[in-house]
Scaffold this active site. Sequence first.
Site, PDB file in Angstrom:
ATOM      1  N   LYS A  33      23.130 -16.908 -87.749  1.00 10.44           N
ATOM      2  CA  LYS A  33      23.432 -17.276 -86.358  1.00 10.44           C
ATOM      3  C   LYS A  33      22.474 -18.393 -85.935  1.00 10.44           C
ATOM      4  O   LYS A  33      21.259 -18.261 -86.071  1.00 10.44           O
ATOM      5  CB  LYS A  33      23.264 -16.073 -85.431  1.00 10.44           C
ATOM      6  N   ASP A  60      25.987 -19.771 -81.731  1.00  8.75           N
ATOM      7  CA  ASP A  60      25.829 -18.950 -80.525  1.00  8.75           C
ATOM      8  C   ASP A  60      25.327 -19.821 -79.360  1.00  8.75           C
ATOM      9  O   ASP A  60      24.171 -19.743 -78.973  1.00  8.75           O
ATOM     10  CB  ASP A  60      24.833 -17.823 -80.852  1.00  8.75           C
ATOM     11  N   LYS A  62      27.073 -19.942 -76.376  1.00  9.31           N
ATOM     12  CA  LYS A  62      27.467 -19.259 -75.127  1.00  9.31           C
ATOM     13  C   LYS A  62      27.924 -20.248 -74.067  1.00  9.31           C
ATOM     14  O   LYS A  62      27.347 -20.338 -72.971  1.00  9.31           O
ATOM     15  CB  LYS A  62      26.305 -18.434 -74.567  1.00  9.31           C
ATOM     16  N   HIS A  64      29.493 -21.936 -70.989  1.00 10.62           N
ATOM     17  CA  HIS A  64      29.810 -21.398 -69.648  1.00 10.62           C
ATOM     18  C   HIS A  64      29.866 -22.593 -68.702  1.00 10.62           C
ATOM     19  O   HIS A  64      28.831 -23.097 -68.256  1.00 10.62           O
ATOM     20  CB  HIS A  64      28.709 -20.412 -69.223  1.00 10.62           C
ATOM     21  N   ASP A  65      31.079 -23.058 -68.428  1.00  7.56           N
ATOM     22  CA  ASP A  65      31.226 -24.272 -67.614  1.00  7.56           C
ATOM     23  C   ASP A  65      32.668 -24.298 -67.117  1.00  7.56           C
ATOM     24  O   ASP A  65      33.414 -23.333 -67.290  1.00  7.56           O
ATOM     25  CB  ASP A  65      30.890 -25.501 -68.490  1.00  7.56           C
ATOM     26  N   ASN A  68      37.791 -27.297 -68.663  1.00 12.11           N
ATOM     27  CA  ASN A  68      37.953 -28.497 -69.485  1.00 12.11           C
ATOM     28  C   ASN A  68      36.711 -28.747 -70.350  1.00 12.11           C
ATOM     29  O   ASN A  68      36.813 -29.049 -71.547  1.00 12.11           O
ATOM     30  CB  ASN A  68      38.228 -29.698 -68.581  1.00 12.11           C
ATOM     31  N   THR A 119      22.401  -8.161 -73.850  1.00 13.92           N
ATOM     32  CA  THR A 119      21.774  -6.905 -74.287  1.00 13.92           C
ATOM     33  C   THR A 119      20.352  -6.739 -73.747  1.00 13.92           C
ATOM     34  O   THR A 119      19.773  -5.657 -73.847  1.00 13.92           O
ATOM     35  CB  THR A 119      21.734  -6.841 -75.825  1.00 13.92           C
ATOM     36  N   ARG A 180      17.694  -2.719 -83.488  1.00  7.71           N
ATOM     37  CA  ARG A 180      16.291  -2.488 -83.820  1.00  7.71           C
ATOM     38  C   ARG A 180      16.172  -1.350 -84.837  1.00  7.71           C
ATOM     39  O   ARG A 180      16.427  -0.188 -84.505  1.00  7.71           O
ATOM     40  CB  ARG A 180      15.489  -2.114 -82.554  1.00  7.71           C
ATOM     41  N   GLY A 209      17.560 -10.558 -85.283  1.00  4.86           N
ATOM     42  CA  GLY A 209      16.631 -11.678 -85.345  1.00  4.86           C
ATOM     43  C   GLY A 209      15.239 -11.244 -85.709  1.00  4.86           C
ATOM     44  O   GLY A 209      14.887 -11.083 -86.887  1.00  4.86           O
ATOM     45  N   ARG A 210      14.412 -11.015 -84.690  1.00  2.00           N
ATOM     46  CA  ARG A 210      12.980 -10.801 -84.909  1.00  2.00           C
ATOM     47  C   ARG A 210      12.611  -9.679 -85.881  1.00  2.00           C
ATOM     48  O   ARG A 210      11.636  -9.845 -86.623  1.00  2.00           O
ATOM     49  CB  ARG A 210      12.272 -10.613 -83.556  1.00  2.00           C
TER      50      ARG A 210
HETATM   51  O1  LIG Z   1      23.665 -10.273 -75.356  1.00  2.00           O
HETATM   52  C1  LIG Z   1      23.082 -10.975 -76.210  1.00  2.00           C
HETATM   53  C2  LIG Z   1      23.621 -12.137 -76.710  1.00  2.00           C
HETATM   54  C3  LIG Z   1      22.939 -12.840 -77.663  1.00  2.00           C
HETATM   55  N1  LIG Z   1      21.741 -12.423 -78.132  1.00  2.00           N
HETATM   56  C4  LIG Z   1      21.085 -13.219 -79.188  1.00  2.00           C
HETATM   57  O2  LIG Z   1      20.915 -12.408 -80.362  1.00  2.00           O
HETATM   58  C5  LIG Z   1      19.666 -12.621 -80.948  1.00  2.00           C
HETATM   59  C6  LIG Z   1      18.898 -11.338 -80.968  1.00  2.00           C
HETATM   60  O3  LIG Z   1      17.620 -11.554 -81.516  1.00  2.00           O
HETATM   61  P1  LIG Z   1      16.539 -10.398 -81.674  1.00  2.00           P
HETATM   62  O4  LIG Z   1      15.325 -11.151 -82.121  1.00  2.00           O
HETATM   63  O5  LIG Z   1      17.066  -9.452 -82.723  1.00  2.00           O
HETATM   64  O6  LIG Z   1      16.352  -9.728 -80.366  1.00  2.00           O
HETATM   65  C7  LIG Z   1      18.993 -13.747 -80.161  1.00  2.00           C
HETATM   66  O7  LIG Z   1      19.249 -14.959 -80.836  1.00  2.00           O
HETATM   67  C8  LIG Z   1      19.708 -13.747 -78.823  1.00  2.00           C
HETATM   68  O8  LIG Z   1      19.817 -15.049 -78.281  1.00  2.00           O
HETATM   69  C9  LIG Z   1      21.207 -11.283 -77.633  1.00  2.00           C
HETATM   70  O9  LIG Z   1      20.089 -10.854 -78.035  1.00  2.00           O
HETATM   71  N2  LIG Z   1      21.897 -10.572 -76.688  1.00  2.00           N
END
Ligand SMILES: O=c1ccn([C@@H]2O[C@H](COP(=O)(O)O)[C@@H](O)[C@H]2O)c(=O)[nH]1
Length: 233
Positions: A33, A60, A62, A64-65, A68, A119, A180, A209-210
């Site tokens: 991603k 990703d 997102k 939002h506008d 068009n 989230t 997590r 991600g992290r």
């Molecule tokens: O609702 C949302 C939409 C996008 N994200 C994205 O996912 C990853 C999550 O990263 P972690 O490090 O595992 O928390 C991050 O790139 C967000 O921009 C989201 O967390 N929640």
Amino acid sequence: MSEPKILVALDYNDKKEALALVEQLNPKLCGLKVGKEMFTLFGPDFVKELVAKGYNVFLDLKFHDIPNTVAKACQAAAKLGVWMINVHASGGRVMMEKAREALEHEENKPLLIAVTMLTSMNEQVFSELGYQRGLAEQVAHLAQMSRDSGLDGVVCSSWEAKQLKQQCGKDFKLITPGIRPEGSDKGDQSRIMTPSQALNAGSDYLVIGRPITQANNPYQALCDISDSIVSHL
Ligand SMILES: O=c1ccn([C@@H]2O[C@H](COP(=O)(O)O)[C@@H](O)[C@H]2O)c(=O)[nH]1
């Protein structure tokens, strides 16, 4: 073999560091991603580089506008060869329909999904926004609107996955960040689950991600997570 369920969120400010991890991975193990940070720093060429390596790439951004602008942005994203793109469902029905239509004649048609409620958001933060529904109800409402607008799925938390699968059907894709593994730091996420809990709840793809990128050994962290969900593959 089915498509990888794990989408690694490459949230790095250093391209070399990101590519060092990517070199250790393979497209059968995970998708990738690219979000706002890396896209802003390194642009479309970085995305194309990942696509050329054979990965499913979720761009990703997102969008939002106005309808068009979002439709044109979706077309531009599709031309990068990515596998999935997204818009904010709160941009509204017309915006989502125009985004859908805009992809119709593209050679590469990425999955088009909509973000419901982030989230990171909990009930307290949500209540400040002044919606009339509760958080879970608002997610369900936005998911229904996304489905009715012809989108392929939504980004939601795994807390809502069970309800959304029942409501929107098994083919409507649920992409869940806020994952997590046991013992990992929650950070700024609120509505979280472990990888196997999320898949049990109905998630189709886990955005992580992290817990991977900040681990001492990111590749090993990914392998450990893959092992923990092997029964779901
Ligand atoms: O609702 C949302 C939409 C996008 N994200 C994205 O996912 C990853 C999550 O990263 P972690 O490090 O595992 O928390 C991050 O790139 C967000 O921009 C989201 O967390 N929640």
